[in-house]
Design a protein around this motif. Sequence first.
Motif, PDB file in Angstrom:
ATOM      1  N   SER A 416       5.792  -2.593  -0.924  1.00 34.15           N
ATOM      2  CA  SER A 416       4.356  -2.390  -0.699  1.00 34.15           C
ATOM      3  C   SER A 416       3.951  -2.826   0.705  1.00 34.15           C
ATOM      4  O   SER A 416       3.148  -2.167   1.366  1.00 34.15           O
ATOM      5  N   VAL A 452       1.523  -5.580 -12.537  1.00 40.86           N
ATOM      6  CA  VAL A 452       0.979  -4.548 -11.653  1.00 40.86           C
ATOM      7  C   VAL A 452       1.100  -5.010 -10.209  1.00 40.86           C
ATOM      8  O   VAL A 452       0.684  -6.125  -9.871  1.00 40.86           O
ATOM      9  N   GLU A 454      -0.149  -3.665  -6.616  1.00 42.12           N
ATOM     10  CA  GLU A 454      -1.101  -2.688  -6.084  1.00 42.12           C
ATOM     11  C   GLU A 454      -1.371  -2.978  -4.615  1.00 42.12           C
ATOM     12  O   GLU A 454      -1.448  -4.140  -4.209  1.00 42.12           O
ATOM     13  N   SER A 531      -0.589   6.774  -7.436  1.00 41.14           N
ATOM     14  CA  SER A 531      -0.920   6.700  -6.015  1.00 41.14           C
ATOM     15  C   SER A 531      -2.008   7.703  -5.672  1.00 41.14           C
ATOM     16  O   SER A 531      -2.223   8.691  -6.390  1.00 41.14           O
ATOM     17  N   SER A 537      -1.381   2.601  -3.501  1.00 37.38           N
ATOM     18  CA  SER A 537      -0.460   2.867  -4.607  1.00 37.38           C
ATOM     19  C   SER A 537      -0.520   1.741  -5.623  1.00 37.38           C
ATOM     20  O   SER A 537      -0.916   0.616  -5.311  1.00 37.38           O
ATOM     21  N   ARG A 538      -0.079   2.082  -6.835  1.00 33.04           N
ATOM     22  CA  ARG A 538      -0.112   1.124  -7.941  1.00 33.04           C
ATOM     23  C   ARG A 538       1.146   1.311  -8.785  1.00 33.04           C
ATOM     24  O   ARG A 538       1.397   2.401  -9.291  1.00 33.04           O
TER      25      ARG A 538
END
Length: 683
Positions: A416, A452, A454, A531, A537-538
């Motif tokens: 990320s 999660v 993110e 995303s 994005s996740r």
Amino acid sequence: MAFDADEEILQDFLVEAGEILEKLSEQLVDLEQNPDDSDLLNAIFRGFHTVKGGAGFLQLEALVNCCHSAENVFDTLRNHKRRVDSELMDVVLQALDNVNAMFDQVRNREEPTPAPADLIAALDCFAEPEGEGAQSPADTSVGQGEAVAGDEGGDITDEEFEQLLDALDGGAPTSESVSESASESGDDITDDEFEALLDELHGKGKFSGAPEASPETSGGEVVAGASGQELISDDEFEALLDDLHGKGSGPSSGEASPEPAHKPEPPQTQPETRPEPAKASPVGRAAGDAGTAPAPVAETTVRVDTKRLDDIMNMVGELVLVRNRLQRLGAESDDEQMQKAVSNLDVVTTDLQAAVMQTRMQPIKKVFGRFPRVVRDLARNLKKEINLVMHGEDTDLDKNLVEALADPLVHLVRNSVDHGIESPDAREAAGKPRVGQVTLSADQEGDHILLVIEDDGAGMDPEKLRQKAVEKGLYDQDAADRLTPTECYNLIFAAGFSTKEQISDVSGRGVGMDVVKTKIGQLNGMINVESELGKGSRIVIKVPLTLAIMPTLMIMLGDQSFALPLVNVVEIFHLDLSKTNVVDGRECIVVRDKVFPLFHIKRWLVKGAAGESTPQSAHVVIVAMGTKRVGFVVDQLVGQEEVVIKPLGRALQGTPGMAGATITGDGRIALIIDVPSLLQHYG
């Protein structure tokens, strides 16, 4: 090193210092964001100070020296003689890495390797006041009764303690009787002399006792406990320290600050405690105070080897299997008393299973705690500005899962930071704040945990992913064009797939995300990507709370039993197999306008079933792997059952599509299906 020291003391040091070092990594990153937080500065100072003290007691000189230099840096910072900056934090974090490495060596009963000399020199340089020399000992007006500590919130420093000893040896204007006694006895002083010194420095306190009960010193002042028969209590000594230095980080704050063994210490009444839990400070109590002494607090925790917990969990698993067997027999019996007994056994077994599982639970912050440092170092390396936000750090899950999730989560967070968050200039040009944000959260959902990761970065472009999939030969152009955006996002988990044009030491080789998906699959979990181009994005991970006992759907293929992990099961229905379709050469079914590939797994798993004719109707179980849904044709549905996973024997290890075996409620052996592995090998 004193490896032959009391094993209990060594274990206490490993536990206490281990917890402190885990906190320090996160505290140091927080400090860089909040450089003026005096509470944080004091907490970090105490952390290094406590580890140093315990290491000194065990004669771990290399660990003592590194912690001492780091401690001096934070003593300078908390006294406002220098400000926190990135260069200073780089050196301190490097020192923490060395301390952690030495701590691991101690844990393995190895002699710790000293930190590099240039690192110690850099720490010592940052320990000097900024723009001026260190404060001279003469500037500390000990003789005038001023507080010895650098500020209200801190402990007495090494230099200040040395000044106190110098005063005892005649270096400060103490009373004549105390000076003569100290010089005659060398470094050690008696309780009476130490208390007389405190009176000389700060005047008589409220613990000096009745004037008629205490003899006078040569200077005519009354000294508490001069008769040698009455020592101050723990509470009185802490109150005295509060009077001298202000309330804050003394023993009453709950964190011991042990001094190294090589430091001279006044006997009996000590300003700092040894790292020996459950042992009182060596101070006495008068006979008349015995009735007011507080009752000792009973210990509420006990240290248990994790192997013993694993053994107990295995035995509970066996009990669950027996419970399942008895439930089946009880259901077939007309004996009402037996059915009641089996019902009671079910309740007790369920409660016992939950209680034992709880003992194995650990907060996921044991994994989350490393991410502030990971994000900080990576962002600095990539010249990005990133803020990490974490939620749900107290969410508990099985200790084996905590350990197994560490590496996949680190890789996803690094991904990320590297792929997701843009450079500050690019973000500013896109109308975003220069500082990007990565959010890491954990939450319990039934008997599963949702994790999660993110970010608010650039997001993913489905068209670019389709193009890459065609270039890599994963799909032809027609098949790639039919991929949904969600299916495109999940292409990042294909082996060797990367959208990075330049290879770096962080990413670009297409290695890692496929390993992450495989690892999550081995944990009976699922991973999914969402995303939006330009928005971020996740990544969502769903894993069970524990690996020891698994809820499954029991099915029959012919006369053989199999178990499907319930986490993979989406829905079940009865289907007329004459109403199937063929798409791209594969048999499919349409359910609510959605197309699902259909697999007759009996042909894969049961010997001799490949040549059987297709039945007119059958049960279909829709199973999920991430965003992919497929249908499994089965002969019979038995029902839901909790099973204990047993490893396959040596001859069967590595069998494609099998995660292990279990014993069913009717006493038969059932194989547990590994859905991703099964489809990868056969589908």
